[in-house]
Design a protein around this motif. Structure first.
Motif, PDB file in Angstrom:
ATOM      1  N   HIS A 159      42.937  31.654  37.028  1.00 41.73           N
ATOM      2  CA  HIS A 159      42.456  33.048  37.025  1.00 41.73           C
ATOM      3  C   HIS A 159      41.622  33.373  38.258  1.00 41.73           C
ATOM      4  N   GLY A 189      41.626  32.465  31.664  1.00 43.81           N
ATOM      5  CA  GLY A 189      40.970  33.658  31.150  1.00 43.81           C
ATOM      6  C   GLY A 189      41.981  34.774  30.965  1.00 43.81           C
ATOM      7  N   THR A 190      41.826  35.537  29.899  1.00 41.49           N
ATOM      8  CA  THR A 190      42.862  36.501  29.567  1.00 41.49           C
ATOM      9  C   THR A 190      42.338  37.924  29.407  1.00 41.49           C
ATOM     10  N   SER A 191      43.154  38.858  29.818  1.00 41.87           N
ATOM     11  CA  SER A 191      42.853  40.282  29.639  1.00 41.87           C
ATOM     12  C   SER A 191      43.034  40.702  28.186  1.00 41.87           C
ATOM     13  N   VAL A 198      36.308  41.991  29.732  1.00 42.17           N
ATOM     14  CA  VAL A 198      37.290  42.029  30.818  1.00 42.17           C
ATOM     15  C   VAL A 198      36.803  42.924  31.946  1.00 42.17           C
ATOM     16  N   LEU A 214      42.262  38.217  35.301  1.00 40.18           N
ATOM     17  CA  LEU A 214      42.475  37.885  33.897  1.00 40.18           C
ATOM     18  C   LEU A 214      43.855  38.398  33.496  1.00 40.18           C
ATOM     19  N   ALA A 259      39.607  32.756  26.547  1.00 43.76           N
ATOM     20  CA  ALA A 259      40.690  32.137  27.321  1.00 43.76           C
ATOM     21  C   ALA A 259      41.769  31.595  26.406  1.00 43.76           C
TER      22      ALA A 259
END
Length: 267
Positions: A159, A189-191, A198, A214, A259
């Motif tokens: 990320h 890491g994620t949106s 975020v 992300l 994440a």
């Protein structure tokens, strides 16, 4: 984690030192602490998320070692902390070989100071954005036999690469270099995490000079192309083979770990 710069600057927040701060370490400077506290005001769960990421790394390395993997390539290793890869792997396979790759000079100094152990550890200065240079490095080639399965570890590093860094080409280079039976361990890491985190975390990292990308669950899955995900697939950090000794509380749901993670096997 992969670094934003190969130079040492104690006045600019640094990814490795931020992570060290979240884990309760001591290798950080005032600039890092200010940036870390700014992030914690936005998302206080980030401290637990860092610990969850470290715990996932330990569980994944143990899983690979029990599956017969004796070679590990840890790219963007970050500062040494509890449960280093060679320590976890050698509890299962005493002669496991581990190569640590980073481009932060402080990380490299600390990594080279770690006890080598019976299997030997190798530490090299390398940039994930240049995977071919890592794979051709003579010290890497001396330590790892790419005709045999390798565990490639990319935990909390992808990320920090934007789409302009061509992440798919990076992943393809790593995938094509390893033998069938090799595994990819990745957390990202994620949106898909809560919107406030975020938005604000991206702003804070950007102000610190550290671009943060992300990605969505679907996009992270694309980065596993060529690897078959083992059960339970791509999940939140605390959901991947949780152990009885895991004590991190995510009472508001596993998505507060911020994440997604998974382990894939090359056929």
């Amino acid at each position: 984690m992969e670094r934003e710069s190969s130079g040492f600057d104690p006045h600019t927040p640094n990814v490795a030192r931020l992570y060290d701060y979240f884990l309760g370490g001591k290798d950080h400077f005032p600039a890092d602490r200010v940036a870390a506290e700014r992030l914690l005001r936005v998302a206080p769960e980030i401290r637990a998320a860092a610990r969850a990421n470290r715990a996932f790394l330990g569980r994944a390395v143990r899983y690979l070692a029990e599956a017969g993997i004796t070679q590990f390539l840890d790219i963007g290793t970050g500062l040494p902390a509890w449960g280093n890869v060679h320590e976890v792997a050698r509890k299962v396979t005493p002669g496991a070989k581990v190569v640590y790759v980073d481009r932060d000079p402080v990380v490299l100094v600390h990594a080279r100071a770690m006890p080598a152990g019976p299997g030997g550890t190798t530490v090299i200065d390398g940039d994930l954005r240049k995977p071919d240079a890592i794979l051709r490095d003579p010290d890497v080639l001396a330590a790892l036999d790419f005709d045999r399965p390798v565990g490639v570890l990319l935990t909390a590093v992808m990320h920090y690469l934007g789409e302009s860094d061509r992440p798919d080409e990076i992943m393809a280079a790593l995938r094509d270099a390893v033998a069938p039976g090799s595994h990819l361990v990745m957390s990202h890491g994620t949106s898909d995490a809560r919107g406030a985190f975020v938005r604000k975390s991206t702003e804070v990292y950007q102000r610190a000079g550290v671009p943060l990308t992300l990605r969505s669950r679907a996009r992270i899955l694309e980065l596993f192309e060529g690897f078959e995900l083992v059960a339970p697939g791509l999940v939140w950090l605390p959901e991947w083979h949780p152990g009885q000794t895991d004590t991190i509380d995510f009472g508001n749901g596993p998505e507060t770990s911020l994440a997604l993670c998974g382990v894939g096997r090359k056929s």
